[in-house]
Design an enzyme around this catalytic site. Sequence first.
Site, short mmCIF file in Angstrom:
data_model
loop_
_atom_site.label_atom_id
_atom_site.label_comp_id
_atom_site.label_asym_id
_atom_site.label_seq_id
_atom_site.Cartn_x
_atom_site.Cartn_y
_atom_site.Cartn_z
N ALA A 23 0.87 -1.27 -0.03
CA ALA A 23 0.05 -0.04 -0.07
C ALA A 23 0.74 1.34 0.02
CB ALA A 23 -0.86 0.03 1.17
N CYS A 102 -1.79 -3.45 -5.38
CA CYS A 102 -1.28 -3.47 -4.02
C CYS A 102 -2.26 -4.16 -3.11
CB CYS A 102 -0.90 -2.20 -3.77
SG CYS A 102 -2.21 -1.01 -3.80
N CYS A 103 -1.50 -4.53 -1.95
CA CYS A 103 -2.27 -4.87 -0.77
C CYS A 103 -1.41 -4.30 0.32
CB CYS A 103 -2.29 -6.26 -0.61
SG CYS A 103 -0.79 -7.50 -0.71
N SER A 104 -1.80 -4.64 1.59
CA SER A 104 -1.08 -4.18 2.71
C SER A 104 0.55 -4.08 2.58
CB SER A 104 -1.53 -4.54 3.95
OG SER A 104 -1.12 -5.85 3.98
#
Length: 182
Positions: A23, A102-104
Amino acid sequence: MSAKYVPPANFAPVEQHLYRSAAPRPINFPFLKLLDIKTIIWLNVEDPSDELLDFIDAHDINLEHLGLLTKKVKPWDPISDKVVQEALTILMNIQIYPVLICCSMGRHRTGAVIGCLRKLQGWSFASLVDEYQRFTGIAGERSNVELLVENFSLVPLKQLLKIKANSNEPVPQWFDLHSDLE
């Protein structure tokens, strides 16, 4: 004083105008502006930070919040086939590029989508697992992600690619349209 360009954690180009990362944080925004990102595919269950939402609004970026496709999911639960299928379908639209997935942390959820993309491109399972594991770092791999990729059905995506090819609808050139689309 010159501007500093800091990519998000786990940032990497995947294909032309397609990128992956954790992120983005405010320190990464000048870097993302350089890439002229038009779409962010957000795989987290949680909403993006207020700062990221403000950046998205200020730069007319399309946010595809796919974490919302799954109800009653905890942030640590694995990504679903449905979310991966939707992400790959979105990626077939050439008009939304450049794209950031995206992810965390840019590891497991993002890695699952990229792994299934690589499978669609005809990569060997060993090669796509190697790429996935390069982004998991000390957190290690998650066997459930590897199983998802291994068992992920490409049939609906291949059918969609075949429809697009027959209608002369453009898709990103790196989708392997010459593979067996049956």
